[in-house]
Design an enzyme around this catalytic site. Structure first.
Site, mmCIF file in Angstrom:
data_model
loop_
_atom_site.group_PDB
_atom_site.id
_atom_site.type_symbol
_atom_site.label_atom_id
_atom_site.label_comp_id
_atom_site.label_asym_id
_atom_site.label_seq_id
_atom_site.Cartn_x
_atom_site.Cartn_y
_atom_site.Cartn_z
ATOM 1 N N GLY A 21 -28.781 19.119 30.575
ATOM 2 C CA GLY A 21 -28.753 20.069 29.468
ATOM 3 C C GLY A 21 -27.309 20.414 29.118
ATOM 4 O O GLY A 21 -26.962 20.565 27.942
ATOM 5 N N THR A 22 -26.478 20.503 30.131
ATOM 6 C CA THR A 22 -25.059 20.810 29.908
ATOM 7 C C THR A 22 -24.423 19.731 29.031
ATOM 8 O O THR A 22 -23.706 20.034 28.074
ATOM 9 C CB THR A 22 -24.326 20.886 31.273
ATOM 10 O OG1 THR A 22 -24.911 21.952 32.021
ATOM 11 C CG2 THR A 22 -22.842 21.120 31.100
ATOM 12 N N GLN B 78 -35.138 26.163 28.512
ATOM 13 C CA GLN B 78 -36.077 26.995 29.274
ATOM 14 C C GLN B 78 -37.478 27.058 28.647
ATOM 15 O O GLN B 78 -38.404 27.584 29.251
ATOM 16 C CB GLN B 78 -35.545 28.434 29.381
ATOM 17 C CG GLN B 78 -34.324 28.583 30.259
ATOM 18 C CD GLN B 78 -34.647 28.406 31.746
ATOM 19 O OE1 GLN B 78 -35.801 28.499 32.175
ATOM 20 N NE2 GLN B 78 -33.627 28.125 32.543
ATOM 21 N N GLY C 258 -35.037 17.571 31.677
ATOM 22 C CA GLY C 258 -36.179 17.266 32.528
ATOM 23 C C GLY C 258 -36.394 18.264 33.649
ATOM 24 O O GLY C 258 -37.536 18.569 34.016
ATOM 25 N N THR D 98 -25.024 3.172 30.786
ATOM 26 C CA THR D 98 -26.338 2.566 31.032
ATOM 27 C C THR D 98 -27.390 3.662 31.104
ATOM 28 O O THR D 98 -27.216 4.665 31.798
ATOM 29 C CB THR D 98 -26.313 1.774 32.358
ATOM 30 O OG1 THR D 98 -25.297 0.785 32.247
ATOM 31 C CG2 THR D 98 -27.652 1.113 32.636
ATOM 32 N N CYS E 166 -23.039 34.472 41.145
ATOM 33 C CA CYS E 166 -22.146 35.062 42.137
ATOM 34 C C CYS E 166 -21.576 34.002 43.061
ATOM 35 O O CYS E 166 -22.134 32.932 43.228
ATOM 36 C CB CYS E 166 -22.889 36.105 42.963
ATOM 37 S SG CYS E 166 -24.475 35.537 43.522
HETATM 38 C C1 LIG Z 1 -30.827 27.580 28.610
HETATM 39 C C2 LIG Z 1 -30.141 26.529 29.420
HETATM 40 N N1 LIG Z 1 -29.301 25.686 28.812
HETATM 41 C C3 LIG Z 1 -28.667 24.718 29.481
HETATM 42 C C4 LIG Z 1 -28.829 24.553 30.833
HETATM 43 C C5 LIG Z 1 -28.072 23.484 31.551
HETATM 44 O O1 LIG Z 1 -28.904 22.477 31.985
HETATM 45 P P1 LIG Z 1 -28.483 21.474 33.176
HETATM 46 O O2 LIG Z 1 -28.597 22.249 34.444
HETATM 47 O O3 LIG Z 1 -29.481 20.356 33.050
HETATM 48 O O4 LIG Z 1 -27.102 21.025 32.898
HETATM 49 C C6 LIG Z 1 -29.701 25.417 31.523
HETATM 50 C C7 LIG Z 1 -29.884 25.289 32.973
HETATM 51 O O5 LIG Z 1 -29.962 26.262 33.688
HETATM 52 C C8 LIG Z 1 -30.355 26.430 30.795
HETATM 53 O O6 LIG Z 1 -31.181 27.307 31.396
#
Ligand SMILES: Cc1ncc(COP(=O)(O)O)c(C=O)c1O
Length: 378
Positions: free
Chosen positions: A73-74, A181, A202, A239, A325
């Protein structure tokens, strides 16, 4: 999961569904070839990835060509914000977001500020909701992107995407949604909701870790942030993680089938839990706005959240602190500060997030521990 362990940290990670693991299995061993290889084995892997792309596209009412797979997600959030800003800086250098985004949005925005971009971080009310008129006022002819969460990771807030999309469209601003989320419970139709870019991963939807999606509407100008062999139309070289891609598609198929039932179940359990915790005198954060059905952000008076998490852990229950934290210092949560909690309340906030495998017995156990902690303390 083992019987003697209660997991109530689904917002941090969901267990990978056994049906997802089974679907992924052949792609580690039998169907392992590189999907870019021209031979039959490679094509077999490529076909599997393309089948998965179609499943993902159908899930959000997009076209398969608009789906890109990333590793997290990041990464999807970084690609959305950096990729759109790089491609559109001839229009302007202004992005709008909110004060309660995930660090993968806030920190990439902060990095852009160091590069002379102007970022507006919208305030939120005590429920985590933005003001739609403030949003409208914040947009200028220089604004290229609005990025907002759908399902805040700490308090669960669900903004009105359709309303925001209309404001963006009226002001010629691209609209990115971070829905990491939400998708186990909330349906997103990118066309109906007018979304230009959408992130999900995922690891929060009973799929595998290490795979995520960025939907990019056809026609949106976006540059890559990773350069390499030109996979995925050169927007995301590298890949493809085919087992992960097959896995997230399977997770999506399962959600399609049982989303409504899952939602009803966790909603009922969460509401009962919330009622019981309130009856003990605990304050629930952001409870009045529209929010995810499985989230609970709770202020635990007279105790530090890190200690509460530790005590729960000793009792075999996994929850998390409402603020990030480290061992040496407590970093106060941007989200909780933005909803106007005092420093004391922020450091006393815990997050309980339930999911598919949570039972009433688990919730009773959580209430019992809270009760015990409170009676020992007061
Ligand atoms: C709202 C939201 N965005 C992005 C992320 C980042 O996802 P990832 O941990 O797959 O990088 C998270 C993960 O906690 C999240 O809750």
């Amino acid at each position: 999961m083992t019987n003697d362990f209660i997991y109530a940290d689904y917002a941090a990670a969901t267990p990978t569904d056994s049906r997802v693991i089974a679907a992924m299995q052949p792609y580690f061993s039998d169907i392992f070839a590189n999907p870019s290889s021209a031979h039959a084995a490679g094509q077999k892997t490529a076909n599997a990835a393309e089948g998965a792309r179609k499943v993902i596209a159908d899930f959000i009412n997009a076209n398969p060509e608009e789906i890109y797979f990333t590793a997290s997600g990041t990464e999807s959030n970084n690609l959305a914000v950096l990729g759109v800003s790089k491609a559109n800086n001839n229009k302007g250098r202004h992005i709008v977001t909110t004060k309660i985004e995930h660090p993968s949005i806030l920190n990439v925005c902060r990095a852009l500020e160091r590069d002379d971009w102007e970022i507006t971080y919208l305030d939120v009310n005590e429920s985590g909701e933005i003001s739609y008129s403030e949003l409208e006022e914040s947009l200028t002819t220089q604004t290229v992107l609005l990025s907002i969460h759908y399902g805040n990771s700490e308090i669960g807030t669900l903004p009105d995407l359709k309303k925001i999309s209309e404001i963006c469209k009226n002001n010629d601003v691209l609209f990115h949604v971070d829905a990491c989320q939400a998708l186990s419970y909330e349906k997103i139709d990118v066309q109906e909701m007018g979304i230009d870019l959408l992130t999900f991963n995922g690891s929060k939807m009973y799929g595998p870790k290490g795979v995520a999606v960025l939907y990019v509407r056809y026609g949106v100008d976006i540059f890559p942030i990773i350069y390499g062999g030109g996979q995925q139309k050169s927007l995301r070289s590298g890949t493809e993680n085919v087992p992960g891609i097959v896995g997230i598609a399977k997770a999506v198929e399962i959600i399609e089938r049982q989303c409504e039932d899952d939602k009803q179940t966790v909603f009922q359990l969460r509401n009962d839990l919330e009622t019981q915790l309130e009856a003990l005198g605990l304050k629930i954060n952001a409870k009045n706005g529209k929010r995810l059905p499985n989230h609970l952000s709770v202020v635990f008076p007279n105790l530090k959240n890190v200690d509460v998490v530790k005590i729960f852990n000793e009792q075999g229950i996994a929850i998390s602190a409402g603020s990030a934290c480290s061992s040496s210092s407590i970093v106060e949560s941007d989200v909780l500060r933005a909803i106007d909690l005092s420093s004391e309340e922020i450091q006393a906030t815990i997050r309980i997030t339930i999911g598919r495998e949570t039972t009433k017995k688990d919730c009773d156990q959580i209430v019992a521990i809270c009760n015990k902690l409170l009676s020992e303390r007061i």
